[in-house]
Design a protein around this motif. Structure first.
Motif, mmCIF file in Angstrom:
data_model
loop_
_atom_site.group_PDB
_atom_site.id
_atom_site.type_symbol
_atom_site.label_atom_id
_atom_site.label_comp_id
_atom_site.label_asym_id
_atom_site.label_seq_id
_atom_site.Cartn_x
_atom_site.Cartn_y
_atom_site.Cartn_z
ATOM 1 N N VAL A 40 -1.790 7.373 -7.028
ATOM 2 C CA VAL A 40 -2.826 7.956 -7.890
ATOM 3 C C VAL A 40 -3.072 9.395 -7.459
ATOM 4 O O VAL A 40 -2.947 9.721 -6.275
ATOM 5 C CB VAL A 40 -4.142 7.141 -7.794
ATOM 6 C CG1 VAL A 40 -4.705 7.152 -6.384
ATOM 7 C CG2 VAL A 40 -5.199 7.636 -8.777
ATOM 8 N N THR A 53 1.808 8.742 -4.053
ATOM 9 C CA THR A 53 0.561 8.168 -3.513
ATOM 10 C C THR A 53 0.028 7.009 -4.353
ATOM 11 O O THR A 53 -0.856 6.288 -3.912
ATOM 12 C CB THR A 53 -0.546 9.249 -3.480
ATOM 13 O OG1 THR A 53 -0.691 9.740 -4.813
ATOM 14 C CG2 THR A 53 -0.200 10.389 -2.544
ATOM 15 N N LEU A 59 -4.289 18.416 -1.738
ATOM 16 C CA LEU A 59 -4.112 17.346 -0.763
ATOM 17 C C LEU A 59 -3.029 16.435 -1.346
ATOM 18 O O LEU A 59 -2.646 16.618 -2.496
ATOM 19 C CB LEU A 59 -5.423 16.559 -0.604
ATOM 20 C CG LEU A 59 -6.490 17.099 0.347
ATOM 21 C CD1 LEU A 59 -7.720 16.217 0.315
ATOM 22 C CD2 LEU A 59 -5.949 17.205 1.779
ATOM 23 N N PRO A 60 -2.576 15.420 -0.605
ATOM 24 C CA PRO A 60 -1.515 14.567 -1.170
ATOM 25 C C PRO A 60 -1.873 13.923 -2.523
ATOM 26 O O PRO A 60 -0.980 13.624 -3.309
ATOM 27 C CB PRO A 60 -1.310 13.509 -0.095
ATOM 28 C CG PRO A 60 -1.688 14.187 1.178
ATOM 29 C CD PRO A 60 -2.823 15.100 0.822
ATOM 30 N N GLY A 61 -3.179 13.721 -2.798
ATOM 31 C CA GLY A 61 -3.552 13.084 -4.057
ATOM 32 C C GLY A 61 -4.454 13.922 -4.948
ATOM 33 O O GLY A 61 -4.950 13.418 -5.955
ATOM 34 N N PHE A 64 3.501 0.921 -9.009
ATOM 35 C CA PHE A 64 3.043 0.461 -7.699
ATOM 36 C C PHE A 64 2.520 -0.966 -7.774
ATOM 37 O O PHE A 64 2.629 -1.745 -6.834
ATOM 38 C CB PHE A 64 1.950 1.402 -7.161
ATOM 39 C CG PHE A 64 1.257 0.849 -5.954
ATOM 40 C CD1 PHE A 64 1.916 0.783 -4.733
ATOM 41 C CD2 PHE A 64 -0.039 0.368 -6.033
ATOM 42 C CE1 PHE A 64 1.297 0.239 -3.612
ATOM 43 C CE2 PHE A 64 -0.668 -0.170 -4.924
ATOM 44 C CZ PHE A 64 0.000 -0.237 -3.713
ATOM 45 N N LYS A 78 -8.023 11.317 3.356
ATOM 46 C CA LYS A 78 -6.794 12.099 3.578
ATOM 47 C C LYS A 78 -6.169 12.622 2.292
ATOM 48 O O LYS A 78 -5.574 13.693 2.276
ATOM 49 C CB LYS A 78 -5.764 11.233 4.310
ATOM 50 C CG LYS A 78 -6.209 10.840 5.716
ATOM 51 C CD LYS A 78 -5.190 9.900 6.360
ATOM 52 C CE LYS A 78 -5.839 9.097 7.478
ATOM 53 N NZ LYS A 78 -5.487 7.674 7.423
ATOM 54 N N THR A 79 -6.272 11.832 1.207
ATOM 55 C CA THR A 79 -5.557 12.197 -0.024
ATOM 56 C C THR A 79 -6.478 12.807 -1.073
ATOM 57 O O THR A 79 -6.004 13.393 -2.037
ATOM 58 C CB THR A 79 -4.915 10.948 -0.655
ATOM 59 O OG1 THR A 79 -5.960 9.994 -0.891
ATOM 60 C CG2 THR A 79 -3.869 10.332 0.246
ATOM 61 N N GLU A 104 0.815 -1.221 0.000
ATOM 62 C CA GLU A 104 0.000 0.000 0.000
ATOM 63 C C GLU A 104 0.843 1.262 0.000
ATOM 64 O O GLU A 104 1.993 1.266 0.423
ATOM 65 C CB GLU A 104 -1.033 0.013 1.138
ATOM 66 C CG GLU A 104 -0.548 -0.236 2.511
ATOM 67 C CD GLU A 104 -1.716 -0.245 3.523
ATOM 68 O OE1 GLU A 104 -2.552 0.684 3.503
ATOM 69 O OE2 GLU A 104 -1.762 -1.165 4.353
ATOM 70 N N LEU A 105 0.235 2.303 -0.526
ATOM 71 C CA LEU A 105 0.796 3.647 -0.538
ATOM 72 C C LEU A 105 -0.309 4.556 -0.004
ATOM 73 O O LEU A 105 -1.438 4.095 0.190
ATOM 74 C CB LEU A 105 1.129 4.049 -1.979
ATOM 75 C CG LEU A 105 2.479 3.603 -2.562
ATOM 76 C CD1 LEU A 105 2.602 4.085 -4.010
ATOM 77 C CD2 LEU A 105 3.646 4.166 -1.742
ATOM 78 N N PRO A 106 -0.034 5.853 0.233
ATOM 79 C CA PRO A 106 -1.099 6.701 0.791
ATOM 80 C C PRO A 106 -2.398 6.723 -0.040
ATOM 81 O O PRO A 106 -3.471 6.948 0.513
ATOM 82 C CB PRO A 106 -0.448 8.090 0.822
ATOM 83 C CG PRO A 106 1.002 7.813 0.959
ATOM 84 C CD PRO A 106 1.257 6.560 0.175
ATOM 85 N N GLY A 107 -2.310 6.458 -1.358
ATOM 86 C CA GLY A 107 -3.520 6.496 -2.167
ATOM 87 C C GLY A 107 -3.830 5.192 -2.883
ATOM 88 O O GLY A 107 -4.733 5.156 -3.715
ATOM 89 N N SER A 108 -3.127 4.119 -2.576
ATOM 90 C CA SER A 108 -3.280 2.897 -3.378
ATOM 91 C C SER A 108 -3.131 1.660 -2.531
ATOM 92 O O SER A 108 -2.402 1.650 -1.544
ATOM 93 C CB SER A 108 -2.216 2.835 -4.475
ATOM 94 O OG SER A 108 -2.136 4.044 -5.164
#
Lengths: 358, 358
Positions: B106, B104, B73-75, B288, A103-104, A72-76
């Protein structure tokens, strides 16, 4: 016949538990099938039960296996369904990305090593319940003939998209090809001809006999090698002049985001034994872009304006979601419709597992 | 006639500079138009120049305005195009989300307060150059009649999707409706009938006379209120039986992700003065999910298998990108094709601004 959704749910939980799923998984699987039946998507409701049970017997589906998060990553997130039901892995993945997207702003999940996952719309509704916009995709058995081709290769590849609106969300949920295999099956069962340009034979001639189309699809879906021909058309019909290559493009997009990204099978290679389907889910947080209540109001207003456009006399303009939510209200009250063949299967399964049938 | 792409670029940079764009913006705008012409998408190439210049004169486009990042935001990023050309804001947004997606997995961008942004594919190619998968969407003038409706309401709403493959990427780039307005225009110019179910009149009867269809679209695109009728069909054609509501669904999805999320105008409300178009871009990082070289090889292999399927004798199976990259190779060598009317406009603009025409 009709049975109450609560009775259907109770029966299904007992069946899934006897088939080896734990309590939570049985509840969840029952919910996905009842939800489909309530919304009138009976092709993806309890009529799938006998098929699921057969796959469990054959070892295609392994009820004890746990879905695993691989990376996992912050968005995936990349999830391994571990050869269990697609519903279990996809709910896990969707819950995970709902938290991430808060969050993202956006998050995606790819699920590999999976099986049939029910209606794609189920996962976009999970997103909607969390106030988010949802997209869900899956590849399938190979049923669809690309532009100018005479062989099926692409999946009927479902695309679901949900966006908040009132009194119910915008809900688009269906095969990317002109019609799903299930719709052709319904016509074959009723002995009715196909009313549109839905399927072609091995010479790419449009087939109107539903049983002939059904036979073509059964061969395409389960035969390895070259002897098969014909299949369902892409959206846009049989002729290039009506841009059926755009329908093909949409179908290939889903192949790329599911089987290819997941490094699983593409639809064309799911013909034998183990399914190895792959899924893709995306959620995005509308609150990042503006006040969610305003966005919902704007979406509702646009959909209402579409419904109220001038139209052909005697016809209505329905937008995606209208049919489903009308049936949901009706079926919650009157119970879900079960066809005779499915009810027989429910009784057989009940007898075999020692479970009372509603 | 044909002119070399380098000459076209040089001319365009001079024109955009004289029209008030700074050096970098002029280079970028020239690149988007030359890129479209090189790929044979001449509807979005230099033939748009006179239209862009008219909008600048009228104050619809303000060349000195800078696009602004409103929130991130981060994404995710929300960008205000600040009533300048859509290309400038969308390149800024795409570069921003390419950096985000590397961290992230994405990222998405929504662009508000924008104008025409050229080909949607331009931004997915920026993603591809960075090794990423790209999606780009835009709403447009209202040209498209929903299922059963007799009035245009939805935009022709472009959808571009790029995925790495060899020897060139999978590139899907086109209007979501059955054909773009530009394609109908080409038939009208040539005096040829429309070959498919492309457009309908105010009684929802299919129109085959290209000039009649062109007149219907011009009225739909620029008239406020109720006097208009007819327009382009959704993918799936004129009849519900061929699932044209799926084409409508695809079009509405883009309305929701552009005009609604951006809190700009929906296509139906872009008829007067200021465009107020909105765009949506998404990029995702295939690395990823797996080794990018393996994913690229798998995608290539699938596309090759599609190209080689059994097919109608005398026809070929082309996948999205094939046409565009063949033309790109040809036009790089032979120069881009400019039609007579466009060349006249180039000369007029050249005379007015004191610029030599190639």
């Amino acid at each position: 016949m009709r049975i109450q959704a609560t009775d259907e749910r109770h029966y299904l939980v007992e069946v899934f538990t006897k088939l080896g799923f734990n309590h939570d998984d049985s509840q969840l699987l029952a919910d996905t099938l009842v939800d489909a039946d309530l919304r009138g998507i009976s092709s993806h409701g309890i009529q799938r039960l006998a098929w699921y049970r057969r796959m469990i017997k054959e070892g295609t589906i392994i009820p004890q296996n746990k879905a695993k998060i691989i990376r996992e990553l912050p968005g995936s997130v990349l999830v391994d369904a571990n050869q269990n039901m697609g519903q279990l892995a996809t709910v896990l993945a969707t819950q995970k990305i709902i938290e991430k997207a808060k969050k993202t702003g956006v998050a995606i999940a790819v699920i590999r090593n999976s099986n049939h996952f029910g209606t794609a719309g189920y996962y976009t509704r999970l997103a909607l319940e969390a106030g988010l916009v949802g997209v869900a995709l899956t590849n399938t058995r190979p049923l669809v003939v690309p532009t100018n081709a005479t062989q099926a290769f692409l999946g009927s590849n479902a695309f679901a998209f949900g966006f908040p609106a009132s009194p119910y969300p915008f809900m688009f949920d269906g095969a990317t090809c002109v019609v799903s295999g299930g719709k052709i099956q319904v016509h074959a069962k009723k002995g009715e001809p196909l009313p549109g340009e839905w399927a072609v034979d091995k010479d790419r001639q449009v087939v109107t006999d539903a049983q002939e189309a059904e036979d073509i699809l059964a061969t395409a879906a389960f035969t390895e090698g070259e002897q098969k021909g014909g299949g369902v058309l892409t959206l846009g019909g049989s002729n290039e002049e009506n841009s059926n290559y755009k329908g093909m493009g949409n179908s290939i997009v889903i192949e790329l985001l599911t089987g290819i990204l997941a490094q699983g099978s593409i639809s064309a290679d799911t013909v034998s034994g183990k399914h190895d389907f792959s899924q893709f889910v995306m959620v995005l947080n509308p609150a990042f872009f503006g006040d969610p209540e305003v966005l919902k109001k704007d979406a509702t207003s646009m959909l209402d304006r579409i419904r109220q456009l001038e139209h052909i006399p005697g016809k209505e303009i329905w937008v995606p979601g209208d049919r489903e939510y009308r049936l949901l209200a009706e079926n919650k009250e009157k119970g879900v419709t079960i066809d005779e063949k499915t009810y027989q299967e429910m009784k057989e399964i009940g007898t075999e597992l020692g479970i009372d049938v509603p």
